[in-house]
Design a protein around this motif. Structure first.
Motif, mmCIF file in Angstrom:
data_model
loop_
_atom_site.group_PDB
_atom_site.id
_atom_site.type_symbol
_atom_site.label_atom_id
_atom_site.label_comp_id
_atom_site.label_asym_id
_atom_site.label_seq_id
_atom_site.Cartn_x
_atom_site.Cartn_y
_atom_site.Cartn_z
ATOM 1 N N LEU A 124 -1.883 -1.045 -12.695
ATOM 2 C CA LEU A 124 -1.474 0.238 -12.102
ATOM 3 C C LEU A 124 -1.520 1.366 -13.138
ATOM 4 N N TYR A 129 0.847 -1.196 0.000
ATOM 5 C CA TYR A 129 0.000 0.000 0.000
ATOM 6 C C TYR A 129 0.888 1.254 0.000
ATOM 7 N N PHE A 156 -11.735 8.697 -1.150
ATOM 8 C CA PHE A 156 -11.947 7.634 -2.138
ATOM 9 C C PHE A 156 -12.469 6.354 -1.471
ATOM 10 N N VAL A 157 -11.841 5.958 -0.367
ATOM 11 C CA VAL A 157 -12.221 4.701 0.281
ATOM 12 C C VAL A 157 -13.596 4.822 0.946
ATOM 13 N N GLN A 175 -4.889 2.132 -8.720
ATOM 14 C CA GLN A 175 -4.017 1.707 -7.620
ATOM 15 C C GLN A 175 -4.732 0.719 -6.706
ATOM 16 N N PHE A 176 -5.999 0.978 -6.409
ATOM 17 C CA PHE A 176 -6.731 0.043 -5.544
ATOM 18 C C PHE A 176 -7.110 -1.242 -6.288
ATOM 19 N N ARG A 178 -7.087 12.397 0.680
ATOM 20 C CA ARG A 178 -7.587 11.982 -0.646
ATOM 21 C C ARG A 178 -7.933 10.498 -0.645
ATOM 22 N N ILE A 179 -7.081 9.711 0.020
ATOM 23 C CA ILE A 179 -7.344 8.271 0.099
ATOM 24 C C ILE A 179 -8.624 8.023 0.890
ATOM 25 N N PHE A 217 7.379 -0.547 -11.858
ATOM 26 C CA PHE A 217 7.355 -1.840 -11.163
ATOM 27 C C PHE A 217 7.863 -2.953 -12.087
ATOM 28 N N LEU A 220 -4.020 -3.165 -5.703
ATOM 29 C CA LEU A 220 -3.875 -3.575 -4.292
ATOM 30 C C LEU A 220 -4.890 -4.653 -3.910
ATOM 31 N N LEU A 239 -6.387 6.627 -8.318
ATOM 32 C CA LEU A 239 -6.678 5.832 -7.120
ATOM 33 C C LEU A 239 -7.435 4.556 -7.480
ATOM 34 N N ASP A 286 2.315 8.548 -3.788
ATOM 35 C CA ASP A 286 2.073 9.888 -4.345
ATOM 36 C C ASP A 286 0.897 10.611 -3.675
ATOM 37 N N HIS A 287 0.211 9.943 -2.724
ATOM 38 C CA HIS A 287 -0.849 10.623 -1.986
ATOM 39 C C HIS A 287 -0.386 11.044 -0.593
ATOM 40 N N GLN A 334 3.545 3.952 -12.939
ATOM 41 C CA GLN A 334 3.901 2.963 -11.925
ATOM 42 C C GLN A 334 4.044 1.573 -12.532
ATOM 43 N N ARG A 355 -16.314 4.160 -1.382
ATOM 44 C CA ARG A 355 -16.480 2.741 -1.725
ATOM 45 C C ARG A 355 -17.160 1.970 -0.600
ATOM 46 N N VAL A 395 2.638 1.774 -3.389
ATOM 47 C CA VAL A 395 1.729 2.134 -4.482
ATOM 48 C C VAL A 395 1.087 3.501 -4.252
ATOM 49 N N LEU A 396 0.777 3.814 -3.002
ATOM 50 C CA LEU A 396 0.026 5.047 -2.706
ATOM 51 C C LEU A 396 0.927 6.203 -2.285
ATOM 52 N N VAL A 453 -6.707 1.620 6.708
ATOM 53 C CA VAL A 453 -7.517 1.563 5.495
ATOM 54 C C VAL A 453 -7.592 0.134 4.941
ATOM 55 N N GLN A 454 -6.504 -0.593 4.999
ATOM 56 C CA GLN A 454 -6.469 -1.917 4.364
ATOM 57 C C GLN A 454 -7.563 -2.869 4.867
#
Lengths: 193, 193
Positions: free
Chosen positions: B106, A46, A180-181, B8-9, A176-177, B114, B12, B5, A52-53, B110, A184, A49-50, A138-139
């Motif tokens: 991704l 995480y 977004f989460v 990215q998710f 920002r994350i 990767f 993930l 995002l 940049d946030h 990225q 969802r 990958v994340l 978050v995960q």
């Protein structure tokens, strides 16, 4: 140098036990609970990958180090599900003793370094720790969402509790994350309760 | 940013499946095979702890990144035990296709980054990749030793094979570590065969 390697391998052998510590959240196919070792890998990914946030003051390599280490204390102290009522002070004392014993297997310089990183993570004050904690919180939401509820059902969790126990803190490190989460996650709760 | 995002998710969420990929070596209590996600965590910890045995040209943060990523292709291609006879070319093609699909989830920048790190690891030429590969090859030895043989027994492995298939390569990236580990491993083979 052989003494140093002996201590380092004693630690690396011992932390294998993190693979047997079960968490409240399941893995994505819902076949079994996630363990803390594979969880640690997942949230290190995480961070990668994340990245940049994160804010410009966050050092992602340090965050990854922190996340790789952060659950090792559970080998002695166990995992404490976020939605389970518990004596926070007693659990913190158990974790502190675990950090002493487990990181204490390492050569003294590394023991001190790893303990300091773990303490920084727990304190959740530095920019690196705040971002690391955000990812760690978050995960499990995504894991629960993937399996249609997971530990939310086991612990009868509401969206209000998610906002209070998780959202406020994730928002601090990764707004920002969180936006977004949350978008969802919210439909699950409006649909099911 | 929401598109970014989302990609990215998607990645993930998908890599959660690495937790279901079984390896030939068991976990330390011998209760079940190790999976590739927890293995990836364990060798990232190897890199963190054994950093002082790497050459000065090795960047440990990059090695950790490499090790966190290195097995993700197994989600599509499966794990190939080092002591199992197999068609290396066909397996490499399968892994390359897996890297395309999985890292391709991704955002493009990225995905490219990767894929490049994974390709560097596989090529085992750069200082970072040689050290990373050394750790990846050493950890299963310690796992097998902890359980009294593990996949060495399943595949009828000899000390000569360990020296040829593992030792030569570990020695290239981490000679001090190889000297130490070989001394721990050799008595198992002289006692049992």
């Amino acid at each position: 140098m052989t003494d140093r390697l002996s201590s380092q391998f004693a630690f690396l052998d011992e932390i294998d036990r993190l693979k047997a510590i079960e968490r409240a959240t399941p893995i994505g196919d819902n076949s079994r609970p996630e363990n803390s070792a594979e969880h640690s890998w997942h949230i290190a990914m995480y961070a990668l990958v994340l990245a940049d946030h994160a804010g410009p003051e966050v050092d992602i390599s340090r965050v990854i180090k922190m996340l790789l280490l952060h659950d090792i204390v559970e080998i002695d102290a166990g995992d404490m599900p976020i939605h389970m009522a518990h004596d926070a002070e007693a659990h913190a004392a158990k974790e502190a003793a675990a950090a002493e014993r487990l990181f204490g297997l390492l050569p003294a310089d590394q023991a001190a370094e790893f303990r300091a990183i773990w303490t920084e993570f727990e304190a959740a004050e530095s920019a690196d720790a705040v971002f690391a904690k955000s990812l760690d919180r978050v995960q499990p939401l995504l894991q629960n969402l993937a399996v249609g509820g997971g530990s939310w059902i086991d612990y009868n969790v509401t969206m209000d509790q998610i906002d209070t126990r998780v959202g406020v803190k994730v928002n601090r490190g990764a707004p920002r994350i969180w936006q977004f989460v949350r978008a969802r996650v919210a439909p699950f709760f409006s649909a099911s309760r």
